[in-house]
Design a protein around this motif. Structure first.
Motif, PDB file in Angstrom:
ATOM      1  N   GLU A 280     -11.539  17.992 -12.854  1.00 56.21           N
ATOM      2  CA  GLU A 280     -10.494  18.569 -11.999  1.00 56.21           C
ATOM      3  C   GLU A 280      -9.747  19.691 -12.716  1.00 56.21           C
ATOM      4  OE1 GLU A 280      -9.514  17.915  -8.610  1.00 56.21           O
ATOM      5  OE2 GLU A 280     -11.595  17.229  -8.769  1.00 56.21           O
ATOM      6  N   PHE A 281      -9.531  19.530 -14.016  1.00 57.14           N
ATOM      7  CA  PHE A 281      -8.889  20.582 -14.812  1.00 57.14           C
ATOM      8  C   PHE A 281      -9.747  21.849 -14.788  1.00 57.14           C
ATOM      9  CE2 PHE A 281      -8.349  23.028 -18.639  1.00 57.14           C
ATOM     10  CZ  PHE A 281      -6.983  23.044 -18.878  1.00 57.14           C
ATOM     11  N   VAL A 282     -11.028  21.696 -15.088  1.00 57.27           N
ATOM     12  CA  VAL A 282     -11.933  22.845 -15.144  1.00 57.27           C
ATOM     13  C   VAL A 282     -12.094  23.479 -13.765  1.00 57.27           C
ATOM     14  CG1 VAL A 282     -14.334  23.539 -15.544  1.00 57.27           C
ATOM     15  CG2 VAL A 282     -13.192  21.998 -17.156  1.00 57.27           C
ATOM     16  N   GLY A 283     -12.249  22.655 -12.749  1.00 54.01           N
ATOM     17  CA  GLY A 283     -12.439  23.179 -11.406  1.00 54.01           C
ATOM     18  C   GLY A 283     -11.230  23.937 -10.893  1.00 54.01           C
ATOM     19  N   THR A 284     -10.040  23.410 -11.147  1.00 53.62           N
ATOM     20  CA  THR A 284      -8.827  24.096 -10.690  1.00 53.62           C
ATOM     21  C   THR A 284      -8.594  25.357 -11.513  1.00 53.62           C
ATOM     22  OG1 THR A 284      -7.936  21.902 -10.171  1.00 53.62           O
ATOM     23  CG2 THR A 284      -6.420  23.764 -10.032  1.00 53.62           C
ATOM     24  N   PHE A 285      -8.941  25.315 -12.780  1.00 56.47           N
ATOM     25  CA  PHE A 285      -8.888  26.514 -13.620  1.00 56.47           C
ATOM     26  C   PHE A 285      -9.727  27.627 -12.992  1.00 56.47           C
ATOM     27  CE2 PHE A 285     -10.672  29.246 -16.863  1.00 56.47           C
ATOM     28  CZ  PHE A 285      -9.604  29.528 -17.705  1.00 56.47           C
ATOM     29  N   TRP A 286     -10.928  27.286 -12.555  1.00 58.88           N
ATOM     30  CA  TRP A 286     -11.829  28.273 -11.970  1.00 58.88           C
ATOM     31  C   TRP A 286     -11.290  28.794 -10.638  1.00 58.88           C
ATOM     32  CZ3 TRP A 286     -14.944  31.769 -13.155  1.00 58.88           C
ATOM     33  CH2 TRP A 286     -15.995  32.219 -12.341  1.00 58.88           C
ATOM     34  N   LEU A 287     -10.730  27.907  -9.841  1.00 54.31           N
ATOM     35  CA  LEU A 287     -10.184  28.328  -8.552  1.00 54.31           C
ATOM     36  C   LEU A 287      -9.072  29.354  -8.741  1.00 54.31           C
ATOM     37  CD1 LEU A 287      -9.359  26.176  -5.472  1.00 54.31           C
ATOM     38  CD2 LEU A 287      -7.591  27.659  -6.420  1.00 54.31           C
ATOM     39  N   VAL A 288      -8.144  29.073  -9.640  1.00 57.65           N
ATOM     40  CA  VAL A 288      -7.014  29.987  -9.844  1.00 57.65           C
ATOM     41  C   VAL A 288      -7.459  31.275 -10.531  1.00 57.65           C
ATOM     42  CG1 VAL A 288      -4.793  30.277 -11.025  1.00 57.65           C
ATOM     43  CG2 VAL A 288      -5.317  28.128  -9.855  1.00 57.65           C
ATOM     44  N   LEU A 289      -8.313  31.149 -11.531  1.00 57.02           N
ATOM     45  CA  LEU A 289      -8.779  32.359 -12.217  1.00 57.02           C
ATOM     46  C   LEU A 289      -9.611  33.232 -11.275  1.00 57.02           C
ATOM     47  CD1 LEU A 289      -8.832  33.922 -14.876  1.00 57.02           C
ATOM     48  CD2 LEU A 289     -10.926  32.686 -15.465  1.00 57.02           C
ATOM     49  N   GLY A 290     -10.507  32.613 -10.515  1.00 53.90           N
ATOM     50  CA  GLY A 290     -11.356  33.379  -9.616  1.00 53.90           C
ATOM     51  C   GLY A 290     -10.607  33.943  -8.424  1.00 53.90           C
ATOM     52  N   GLY A 291      -9.797  33.111  -7.786  1.00 53.77           N
ATOM     53  CA  GLY A 291      -9.076  33.548  -6.609  1.00 53.77           C
ATOM     54  C   GLY A 291      -7.934  34.496  -6.916  1.00 53.77           C
ATOM     55  N   CYS A 292      -7.002  34.039  -7.751  1.00 53.02           N
ATOM     56  CA  CYS A 292      -5.858  34.886  -8.102  1.00 53.02           C
ATOM     57  C   CYS A 292      -6.301  36.070  -8.955  1.00 53.02           C
ATOM     58  CB  CYS A 292      -4.801  34.065  -8.835  1.00 53.02           C
ATOM     59  SG  CYS A 292      -4.051  32.774  -7.808  1.00 53.02           S
ATOM     60  N   GLY A 293      -7.311  35.854  -9.788  1.00 50.72           N
ATOM     61  CA  GLY A 293      -7.822  36.955 -10.601  1.00 50.72           C
ATOM     62  C   GLY A 293      -8.379  38.072  -9.752  1.00 50.72           C
ATOM     63  N   SER A 294      -9.079  37.730  -8.678  1.00 48.05           N
ATOM     64  CA  SER A 294      -9.608  38.765  -7.797  1.00 48.05           C
ATOM     65  C   SER A 294      -8.480  39.532  -7.131  1.00 48.05           C
ATOM     66  CB  SER A 294     -10.529  38.137  -6.740  1.00 48.05           C
ATOM     67  OG  SER A 294      -9.789  37.369  -5.806  1.00 48.05           O
ATOM     68  N   ALA A 295      -7.403  38.833  -6.794  1.00 41.42           N
ATOM     69  CA  ALA A 295      -6.263  39.483  -6.148  1.00 41.42           C
ATOM     70  C   ALA A 295      -5.537  40.430  -7.098  1.00 41.42           C
ATOM     71  CB  ALA A 295      -5.296  38.426  -5.619  1.00 41.42           C
ATOM     72  N   VAL A 296      -5.360  39.983  -8.344  1.00 46.71           N
ATOM     73  CA  VAL A 296      -4.593  40.767  -9.314  1.00 46.71           C
ATOM     74  C   VAL A 296      -5.423  41.905  -9.901  1.00 46.71           C
ATOM     75  CG1 VAL A 296      -3.440  40.670 -11.567  1.00 46.71           C
ATOM     76  CG2 VAL A 296      -3.078  38.844  -9.885  1.00 46.71           C
ATOM     77  N   LEU A 297      -6.673  41.639 -10.222  1.00 51.48           N
ATOM     78  CA  LEU A 297      -7.483  42.601 -10.972  1.00 51.48           C
ATOM     79  C   LEU A 297      -8.363  43.495 -10.101  1.00 51.48           C
ATOM     80  CD1 LEU A 297      -8.678  40.159 -13.792  1.00 51.48           C
ATOM     81  CD2 LEU A 297      -6.702  41.700 -13.849  1.00 51.48           C
ATOM     82  N   ALA A 298      -8.831  42.973  -8.982  1.00 54.30           N
ATOM     83  CA  ALA A 298      -9.868  43.692  -8.229  1.00 54.30           C
ATOM     84  C   ALA A 298      -9.484  44.131  -6.829  1.00 54.30           C
ATOM     85  CB  ALA A 298     -11.131  42.823  -8.145  1.00 54.30           C
ATOM     86  N   ALA A 299      -8.450  43.538  -6.238  1.00 57.26           N
ATOM     87  CA  ALA A 299      -8.154  43.799  -4.829  1.00 57.26           C
ATOM     88  C   ALA A 299      -7.872  45.265  -4.541  1.00 57.26           C
ATOM     89  CB  ALA A 299      -6.992  42.934  -4.358  1.00 57.26           C
ATOM     90  N   ALA A 300      -7.070  45.880  -5.392  1.00 56.54           N
ATOM     91  CA  ALA A 300      -6.649  47.261  -5.114  1.00 56.54           C
ATOM     92  C   ALA A 300      -7.205  48.262  -6.123  1.00 56.54           C
ATOM     93  CB  ALA A 300      -5.122  47.331  -5.098  1.00 56.54           C
ATOM     94  N   PHE A 301      -8.299  47.892  -6.787  1.00 51.05           N
ATOM     95  CA  PHE A 301      -8.874  48.808  -7.783  1.00 51.05           C
ATOM     96  C   PHE A 301      -9.233  50.125  -7.097  1.00 51.05           C
ATOM     97  CE2 PHE A 301     -11.929  50.474 -10.835  1.00 51.05           C
ATOM     98  CZ  PHE A 301     -11.312  50.159 -12.035  1.00 51.05           C
ATOM     99  N   PRO A 302      -8.799  51.252  -7.651  1.00 53.32           N
ATOM    100  CA  PRO A 302      -8.964  52.552  -6.972  1.00 53.32           C
ATOM    101  C   PRO A 302     -10.401  52.835  -6.535  1.00 53.32           C
ATOM    102  CG  PRO A 302      -7.545  52.783  -8.880  1.00 53.32           C
ATOM    103  CD  PRO A 302      -8.109  51.387  -8.940  1.00 53.32           C
TER     104      PRO A 302
END
Length: 230
Positions: free
Chosen positions: A7-29
């Motif tokens: 559960e630790f690893v899975g939730t880590f992946w969910l937040v890193l993948g989901g929130c990471g896409s929003a922060v790093l990739a969503a508005a990339f020029p």
């Protein structure tokens, strides 16, 4: 202990993948993935982890889901607290990794929210507290109905990760403009603690509403599925 680690690893992946896409990739020029891409990223994290750890822990990755499964008669109360602790710790660890990566860019500021959830002036679309509350309750309710239905013993075996992942994608497509989509208290906590200030002061809603929605979803599914007569 292996289930808690999963559960630790899975939730880590969910937040890193989901929130990471929003922060790093969503508005990339020029080539940013936008709302559709972020929605898909969240769905893919659940889909991939469901196949990776579903046989170890059930792949809840979400305190509201664990509580909803308990309310639906699918999960023992004795495991709720350790599951929730593992999920929140995994989310916070992922939030820390995301912060380290994002802060490596010149001009980075936590004023951007690090994909935190919010309402009022902190809602992406400026939606009210009431709108955010209704959205989070209803979206989580529907998520639990899909989860319980897809994992019902009468459902086709082996396919549950697909509708569950797609349901989370759809939920994000609907609700990102309202709250940035939580439906998961661990996800909200994992990034909110690094932003502090408003993200922490509004965190109560993203615990209360998803949990209420999950319990409601479990009750609705038990009503329509009539599992007692299976």
């Amino acid at each position: 202990m292996k289930a808690y680690g999963a559960e630790f690893v899975g939730t880590f992946w969910l937040v890193l993948g989901g929130c990471g896409s929003a922060v790093l990739a969503a508005a990339f020029p020029g080539v940013g993935i936008g709302l559709l891409g972020v929605s898909l990223a969240f769905g893919l994290t659940v889909l991939t982890m469901a196949y990776a750890i579903g046989h170890i822990s059930g792949c809840h990755l979400n305190p509201a889901v664990s509580i909803g499964l308990w309310a639906g008669g699918r999960f023992p109360a004795s495991k709720l607290l350790p599951y929730i602790v593992a999920q929140v710790l995994g989310a916070i660890a992922a939030g820390g990794v995301l912060y380290l990566i994002a802060s490596g860019k010149a001009g980075f500021s936590l004023a951007g929210g690090l994909a935190s959830n919010g309402y009022g002036e902190h809602s992406p679309g400026g939606y009210s507290l009431t709108a955010a509350l209704v959205t989070e309750v209803v979206m989580t309710m529907m998520f639990l109905i899909v989860i319980l239905g897809a994992t019902d013993r009468r459902a086709p075996a082996g396919f549950a990760p697909l509708p569950i992942g797609l349901a989370l994608t759809l939920i994000h497509l609907i609700s990102i403009p309202v709250t940035n989509t939580s439906v998961n208290p661990a996800r909200s906590t994992g990034v909110g603690v690094y932003v502090g200030d408003w993200a922490v002061s509004q965190l109560w809603l993203f615990w209360l509403a998803p949990i209420a929605g999950a319990v409601l979803g479990a009750l609705v599914y038990r009503l329509i599925a009539d599992e007692a007569k299976n």
